[in-house]
Design a protein around this motif. Sequence first.
Motif, short mmCIF file in Angstrom:
data_model
loop_
_atom_site.label_atom_id
_atom_site.label_comp_id
_atom_site.label_asym_id
_atom_site.label_seq_id
_atom_site.Cartn_x
_atom_site.Cartn_y
_atom_site.Cartn_z
N ARG A 187 0.84 -1.19 0.00
CA ARG A 187 0.00 0.00 0.00
C ARG A 187 0.88 1.25 0.00
O ARG A 187 0.64 2.20 -0.72
N HIS B 261 2.34 1.94 -3.32
CA HIS B 261 1.40 2.61 -4.21
C HIS B 261 1.29 4.08 -3.89
O HIS B 261 1.09 4.91 -4.76
N ALA B 262 1.40 4.38 -2.61
CA ALA B 262 1.19 5.76 -2.18
C ALA B 262 2.40 6.64 -2.50
O ALA B 262 2.27 7.84 -2.63
N ALA C 73 2.34 9.31 -5.39
CA ALA C 73 1.43 10.41 -5.10
C ALA C 73 2.02 11.34 -4.05
O ALA C 73 1.97 12.56 -4.16
N ARG C 74 2.61 10.72 -3.00
CA ARG C 74 3.18 11.52 -1.93
C ARG C 74 4.38 12.33 -2.42
O ARG C 74 4.53 13.49 -2.10
N ARG D 185 5.04 13.23 -5.43
CA ARG D 185 4.57 14.30 -6.30
C ARG D 185 4.09 15.47 -5.46
O ARG D 185 4.38 16.62 -5.73
N ALA D 186 3.35 15.13 -4.39
CA ALA D 186 2.79 16.19 -3.55
C ALA D 186 3.90 17.03 -2.93
O ALA D 186 3.77 18.23 -2.76
N SER E 121 -8.53 20.26 -0.57
CA SER E 121 -7.76 19.17 -1.15
C SER E 121 -6.29 19.30 -0.74
O SER E 121 -5.61 18.31 -0.47
N VAL F 107 -5.29 17.80 2.70
CA VAL F 107 -5.03 16.38 2.95
C VAL F 107 -3.60 16.00 2.59
O VAL F 107 -3.14 14.92 2.92
N PRO G 85 0.48 15.77 2.67
CA PRO G 85 1.40 15.74 3.80
C PRO G 85 2.17 17.06 3.92
O PRO G 85 2.38 17.75 2.93
#
Lengths: 111, 881
Positions: free
Chosen positions: B5, B8-9, B12-13, B15-16, B70, B73, B75
Amino acid sequence: MSKPPDLVQGTLDLLLLKILALQPLHGWAISQRLTQVSGDELQVSDGSLYPALHKLELAGWITAEWKTSELGRRAKFYSLTRAGRRYLGQETEHWRRLTSAISRVLELKEV
Amino acid sequence: MEWRRWIHAIPARLRALVRSRRVEQDLHDELAFHVAMQTRANEQRGMSETEARRRARLALGGVEQVKERSRDVRPLRWARDFAQDACYGLRGLWKTPRFTIAAVLTVVLGVGANATIFSVLNPLLFKPLPYPEPDRILNVFRTSPQSDRWPHSNANYFDHRDRNTVFEHLVALTWQDASMAEPDQPAERLFSIRATGNYFTLFGDAPLIGRTFSDADDQPGAEPVVVMSYGFWQRRFAGDPRIVGRSLRLDGRNATVIGVMPQDFEYPLFWGTVDIWRPFAMTTEQRQNRGNNYLREFGRLKPGVSADQADAAMKTIARQLLAEHPELDQRDSVRIEGLSIVNPTMRRISAFAFGLTFLVLLIACVNLASLQLARTAARAREFAIRGAIGGAKRRLMRQSLTESLVLSLVGGALAIPLAYWCTRFIASRQFSDLPDVRITIDPASLAFAFGCATLTGFIFGAVPAWMASRADINDVLKQNPQSMTSGHAPQRFRQALIVAEVAFALIILAGAASFLRGLQRISDIDPGWRTDGVLVARLNLVGPHYAQPPARRAFFEALHDRVAELSGMVSVALASSSVPTIPFGTSTTFAVEGRADTVVAFNERVTPKYFETLRIPLRRGRYFTIDDRFGRTPVAIVNETMARTLWPTEDPIGKRIGFQGPNPNWREVVGIVGDVTFPSFGTSANVDTNLEMYQPLAQTGSNVVNIIVRTARAPDAIAADLRRVVAGLDPDLPVFGLITARAAEEKTTAGFRLLGNVLGGFATLGLVLAALGIFAVVSYATAQRAGEIGMRMALGARQSEVLWLVLRQGVMLTLIGAGVGLAGGFGLERLLAVSMPQLPSPEIILLVGVAAVMAAVALAAYYVPARRASKINPMMVLRHE
């Protein structure tokens, strides 16, 4: 029209995961599907939808991909990851147990 | 399986975090897509295109708001916000260079001043002493009506040590210079501590090499041993690793080096520079001496014993000893005091200086607040618009705070080089009584500077931010942007700022002025002798061949005659103490013939020409002569105060003074001389008595002798001559401490004068900052009132009337500020009087004068913008409106 009750904490996640378990969808389609499936009983504002999706994405339950949509515009499609699928299973089970327990309590007859 | 998991995250993280621009673009595209789809769906239901789009946006609840939620949420939201705010803030600062330069400069000066003072005072006030559990180590002092910091006698020390149950260890020590004579080298004087065998056990530090001495080395007849300081080992023996076991010739005897202490043990602020430590190894006879008080005592508390308990226990022992030994002065007692590197006066003065400097920082804060206030007004519209399009109020306040923080941190960073430079400068001037003060910018100073900067940022950022956030958005957008800072509350705030500027600056000025004036008045006091042309050098008569008084007398006579033969000597004297820039070395309790009580008087032993050399005037009787030799009638000279105190109605000449006890050895008073006064601050600060008695050196003797000469020749040439003379008499004797009387005098007050100058500098800084601050606030306020002023002038108001319109407020606020400042100044005076009783009492006229200067400066700062306002061209202003 009276305001529908707020979704129980965390249930929006469950609904989104369930919808995405059937097929990858973009945000607008998810919103349409939610309204379509639940009718007016469960109203999810479009404004809450996107932050929730992004939270699930950051948690690793779903993953996103930019693809061309049915109308030829690029859209962000979300799909369930394997971890998400397993999480959905657990949560569904959890939800069932919870609702049946609550039902049993509510069905108690007054003496 | 949990890790999958996370895998997969990760994209996204990441990128954030890393590609935030890309993420923002995605978010925008995604929401745009949603709106487009919904619009299409709405159109299909028969809505017009505009209506369809409006509905679509409405359903989403506002695109920007969704984006904000948005972002929430993601980090590390706060870190990204801070970075963003900081970037934005920097950009804003870059675009308003005048504001930025003024603000940064203010921070630099305010923080720089505080960091400097902190760096200078930190080692004095806050640094813990480098011994294990230093707060359990206490001084034990003997007290008497004259002083509460007296030393002890050998016998009393041993009784204290054996009878007390409160100290784990009780140590006695004394300074005792040593003379070291290495073959083929001139004799050298070493700074030496003599201590009891448990000294190193109490101060608890392991040696760098070798061993330290113990009780076994402290026994009578033990082999002489010596422990070296790191500094001495490096300086004199180049860090020779085989030093342990070597023999040194000290005071004419051989002593074995047994160890070297680590570098930080030699804590210069506390001990001064130490070269060597030696055990006493007292004989049984010496241990029983109760008459000679010269030992300092230090105790380490036993676990669980409080300082108060120890104090009570030691006082009880002192009472027992008095009862057992009626010959002791029955007014004596003991007291304990925590270990500190500076005396209480110095400590209080330092705290005082610190407080004043902190006021400079406060003025800087007030200045920044007023600058920021003006800027906030200019940005009112920007803030309102951002609020209108969805910027949360909290977020806007944070933006404002972040900007102030960025500003003050930039200023704080720039203040460090300034503080470094100032600290170096001050360190190079040094405090006279604290040799080798290690004044440096250390991590603690840096932390302090940044603490100051952060505090400044918060204080001056919070208020304007709060005001900006309170402003009514509609008001600001509809009307003119100045409305948000020209309302009732902001105007009050502005006035409060001006009052604060005046008051704070006045307090600093008053404090610095009182301090400087006090110093000046102290140095104006006539010392009773003349420094010009006087030179002093020192000798220690140590070693076996000076053990007997006749040998010492013979040496003194020879020394005096040889020095007098040197060319260019106006007058030559030998004395037991140095020139009286510091109190005389010895004070003794004397009995007076025909009186029951005793008196404590300085006991100075001198050769006949002493009074002529120092130009101490004779009031009655005669000076000593060459005939006042050993074996002749013992004579004495007293100062005027002593004569007046002991014989107010009789003629003092012919009266007799002697020692307490059965053998008074009466001395006849033959002369009365003028009083010598000592600068009553500086090193030891405690002057035991103002009674001064002189005895002929030839009739008494001394181990230490000071050669005092009055000459017209250059000090350097004299120094070489003196060394040659002494080496001719005894090559084992080092001449040291050669200094002109003027330099010695300056040395005693150097620390305080330096502090006074620093305070004066900071007071000036405070004054300038306050003037700039007032100028900024008033300029801004008059600029805001330009419309009103233009209108008044268009309606016929004269220039002088407009000038008065602005100045009137200035006069009022300055008066209020001066009132508050004067009250603070008076409070400060009281505080200063308590911290430094030696300073002469304050002068009201000085405070009033300082207040007048402050008021003049404040009004000048008012006048410039007021005059500019009165020059306004009404047509220009009205057209602009």
